[in-house]
Design an enzyme around this catalytic site. Structure first.
Site, mmCIF file in Angstrom:
data_model
loop_
_atom_site.group_PDB
_atom_site.id
_atom_site.type_symbol
_atom_site.label_atom_id
_atom_site.label_comp_id
_atom_site.label_asym_id
_atom_site.label_seq_id
_atom_site.Cartn_x
_atom_site.Cartn_y
_atom_site.Cartn_z
ATOM 1 N N HIS A 104 -5.573 26.478 -20.313
ATOM 2 C CA HIS A 104 -5.614 25.047 -20.575
ATOM 3 C C HIS A 104 -5.472 24.790 -22.071
ATOM 4 O O HIS A 104 -5.666 25.676 -22.899
ATOM 5 C CB HIS A 104 -6.937 24.455 -20.087
ATOM 6 C CG HIS A 104 -7.097 24.501 -18.613
ATOM 7 N ND1 HIS A 104 -8.299 24.273 -17.982
ATOM 8 C CD2 HIS A 104 -6.208 24.749 -17.612
ATOM 9 C CE1 HIS A 104 -8.141 24.376 -16.668
ATOM 10 N NE2 HIS A 104 -6.880 24.666 -16.423
ATOM 11 N N SER B 208 -11.377 22.351 -14.911
ATOM 12 C CA SER B 208 -11.316 21.201 -14.000
ATOM 13 C C SER B 208 -12.645 20.874 -13.359
ATOM 14 O O SER B 208 -12.752 19.855 -12.671
ATOM 15 C CB SER B 208 -10.270 21.456 -12.902
ATOM 16 O OG SER B 208 -8.980 21.521 -13.452
ATOM 17 N N ASP C 169 -1.071 21.549 -12.601
ATOM 18 C CA ASP C 169 -1.876 22.552 -13.296
ATOM 19 C C ASP C 169 -1.493 23.974 -12.888
ATOM 20 O O ASP C 169 -1.326 24.863 -13.737
ATOM 21 C CB ASP C 169 -3.351 22.295 -12.982
ATOM 22 C CG ASP C 169 -4.276 23.366 -13.506
ATOM 23 O OD1 ASP C 169 -4.522 23.392 -14.722
ATOM 24 O OD2 ASP C 169 -4.762 24.181 -12.686
ATOM 25 N N ASP D 96 -7.331 15.646 -16.358
ATOM 26 C CA ASP D 96 -8.630 16.242 -16.650
ATOM 27 C C ASP D 96 -8.605 17.032 -17.956
ATOM 28 O O ASP D 96 -9.585 17.084 -18.695
ATOM 29 C CB ASP D 96 -9.100 17.119 -15.489
ATOM 30 C CG ASP D 96 -8.024 18.057 -14.969
ATOM 31 O OD1 ASP D 96 -6.869 17.989 -15.435
ATOM 32 O OD2 ASP D 96 -8.333 18.864 -14.078
ATOM 33 N N HIS D 97 -7.470 17.647 -18.255
ATOM 34 C CA HIS D 97 -7.313 18.466 -19.450
ATOM 35 C C HIS D 97 -5.821 18.664 -19.685
ATOM 36 O O HIS D 97 -4.994 18.284 -18.855
ATOM 37 C CB HIS D 97 -8.010 19.822 -19.286
ATOM 38 C CG HIS D 97 -7.567 20.557 -18.042
ATOM 39 N ND1 HIS D 97 -6.333 21.149 -17.916
ATOM 40 C CD2 HIS D 97 -8.190 20.748 -16.844
ATOM 41 C CE1 HIS D 97 -6.212 21.683 -16.717
ATOM 42 N NE2 HIS D 97 -7.333 21.444 -16.039
ATOM 43 N N ASP E 185 -3.776 16.786 -12.589
ATOM 44 C CA ASP E 185 -4.487 17.964 -13.088
ATOM 45 C C ASP E 185 -3.619 18.708 -14.101
ATOM 46 O O ASP E 185 -2.523 19.164 -13.779
ATOM 47 C CB ASP E 185 -4.843 18.889 -11.927
ATOM 48 C CG ASP E 185 -5.937 19.878 -12.279
ATOM 49 O OD1 ASP E 185 -5.857 20.493 -13.354
ATOM 50 O OD2 ASP E 185 -6.873 20.047 -11.482
#
Length: 529
Positions: A470, A123, A347, A388-389, A73
């Protein structure tokens, strides 16, 4: 014909394996000194050996019995680079030369992470993309883009519900499970089994707090217990006991439950499972558990997210240990399995600009991939690793090779002649730690006055925010195993489950087993099964 194809592939592999690079010194990724980098022979033989290795790696075109999808993540490409250096420097070798476990895979691609309605993703919408193969709206999970935030009615319509690759696996008579270092009801793992118009609907208390009716908006924890996919998952491990317990109950960690409906979902989970269903709350019990005598396994190791690996925690399993336990239980199914494994706290550390913790979580994530590789066969198990990012973290300036990746840069600013860190963020919290105002002028704080050896050290950033955001860059995809060569190139994140489904003969699209598209893609039909 099938036998002929098998022997042709075998002959090709035997020929390729005999083409080994036999010149120059033995390849070594671990360099003790940067002096070795000065040798032109080193670089020539290193490149030639890499070329030979690629030439001697034929595509694996067998059917994937098992699929393991690892999700880091927030694990942006700069995070991987910094994590690689961090891990190498911890081991006493030249960090830049190091490789994380998944960087050893032969096939790498890039996926585009944006949501349907946001340039930079969260997410939730990304979970819909990489698990269900359909892009969706920001903050929603497992529903189409026709469902807006907090649209409870829309999220319950069958035509708006997406089916995840876990649902495809279950429909294909395989087992499925998930492992995470976050709450098991958090956005990424929820994408395995839930359909919701708001990622924060983790318990009925959360639904009520956000102004909705739990009767119209089934919460995520409830869907894990009652949902068609959730109730069939054989392995669920992570944190978040408070989302499953009534507010009249205290969990084993001393925290009060949140639920308003008076349901004890942990007890219900165990009571409704056939066979031997085990519930564990600590590392000791997890490691003592006999996987050969376990049909279902639920592990909840904290009231909320699991502690950071760098923090002192009491009897908490590591991500590699949870991954091993999950594989050992799921491997009992002769038909195979789908397993989702998330390193979720990479994350969280980035959001706090705690770079050292983010990189340590990345190393733990890499160790979990190593454990999976040790326990599986690359000829029948597809392992995919991605994120995811991204985040706004960068490695900047011109630091010397093997400069501490979590320390000060070897260079000074050519404007204010003050040091800066090798790692920094575009935005983040605690702006006043790094800037000061004097007579109307804003100046940087001398970073030599701050302690960056502390695991909780926050790193400098530009734009002040309550938390770091993000990043919108593409993220890397690493693949090993059957049909892993399909994962090269640049593509939409929503392509990932279709590639995994093809390799394992799962899902509503074209697969290796039929090489023909289905008559019509109808994800809502699978969602009802």
């Amino acid at each position: 014909m099938r036998a002929l194809r098998f022997f042709a592939a075998l002959a090709l592999q035997l020929t390729a394996c005999s083409s080994q690079y036999k010149y120059g010194p033995e390849q070594s990724w671990d360099l003790d000194s940067i002096v070795e980098l000065k040798s032109k022979e080193f670089w020539f033989h290193d490149a030639q050996r890499t070329l030979y290795n690629k030439l001697s790696t034929p595509p694996n075109q067998y059917r994937a019995k098992n699929v393991i999808f690892f999700l880091g993540d927030g694990m942006s490409v700069p995070t991987v680079t910094a994590g690689r250096i961090f891990d190498g420097q911890l081991r006493g070798v030249v960090g830049e030369r190091n490789r994380l476990e998944f960087e050893k895979f032969n096939y790498v691609g890039l996926s585009k992470t944006y949501c349907v309605n946001k340039q930079v993703a969260d997410s939730a919408c990304t979970a819909s993309a990489y698990l269900s193969g359909i892009k969706a709206n920001y903050l929603t999970i497992g529903v189409t883009a026709d469902v807006e935030l907090n649209d409870c009615r829309g999220s319950r319509l069958p035509q708006n519900r997406l089916s995840s690759i876990a649902a495809w696996a279950l429909k294909g008579s395989k087992s499925a499970g998930l492992v995470t270092t976050t709450r098991v009801t958090h956005a990424s793992p929820a994408g395995v089994y839930a359909h919701t118009s708001n990622r924060d609907f983790e318990s009925d208390y959360d639904v009520t707090k956000l102004g909705q009716n739990p009767g119209n908006c089934p919460d995520i924890a409830q869907q894990l217990i009652d949902g068609e996919v959730g109730k069939r998952l054989r392995v669920v491990m992570g944190g978040g006991t408070i989302k499953f317990l009534p507010n009249t109950t205290t969990d084993v960690y001393g925290y009060k439950g949140q639920r308003l409906d008076n349901r004890n979902l942990i007890e219900e989970w165990q009571q409704t499972k056939p066979g031997n269903a085990r519930v564990v709350f600590n590392r000791t019990d997890l490691l003592k558990n006999d996987p050969q005598n376990t049909d279902f396994l639920l592990g909840l190791f904290n009231a909320s997210h699991l502690a950071y690996h760098m923090d002192d925690s009491i009897d908490t399993p590591t991500l590699p240990e949870m991954t091993a336990a999950a594989i050992n239980v799921l491997s009992r199914d002769p038909n195979g399995y789908f397993l989702f494994v998330e390193g979720g706290r990479i994350d969280h550390a980035h959001h706090e600009t705690k770079a050292k913790k983010a990189l340590d979580e990345t190393v733990q994530f890499s160790d979990a991939v190593r454990k999976a590789r040790q326990l599986t066969n690359p000829w029948d198990t597809l392992i995919v690793v991605s994120a995811d990012h991204g985040h706004t973290v960068t490695i900047s300036g011109y630091p010397d090779v093997n400069n501490s990746i979590v320390g000060l840069n070897s260079e000074l600013s050519n404007v204010d002649q003050l040091p800066y860190t090798a790692i920094s963020y575009a935005n983040g919290p605690a702006y006043e730690r790094f800037y000061k105002s004097s007579d109307g002028l804003v100046e940087r704080v001398d970073l030599r006055s701050l302690d960056f050896s502390n695991p909780d050290a926050m790193y400098p950033h530009g734009v002040p925010m309550t938390e770091e955001t993000h990043g919108g860059g593409d993220v890397a995809v690493y693949a090993q195993g059957p049909w892993s060569h399909l994962f090269t190139g640049v593509y939409e994140q929503s392509t990932l489950p279709h590639l995994m489904g093809f390799a394992s003969c799962l899902g509503p699209g074209i697969t290796y087993c039929d090489l023909q598209p289905k008559a019509r893609y109808a994800p809502w039909k699978l969602a009802r099964n």
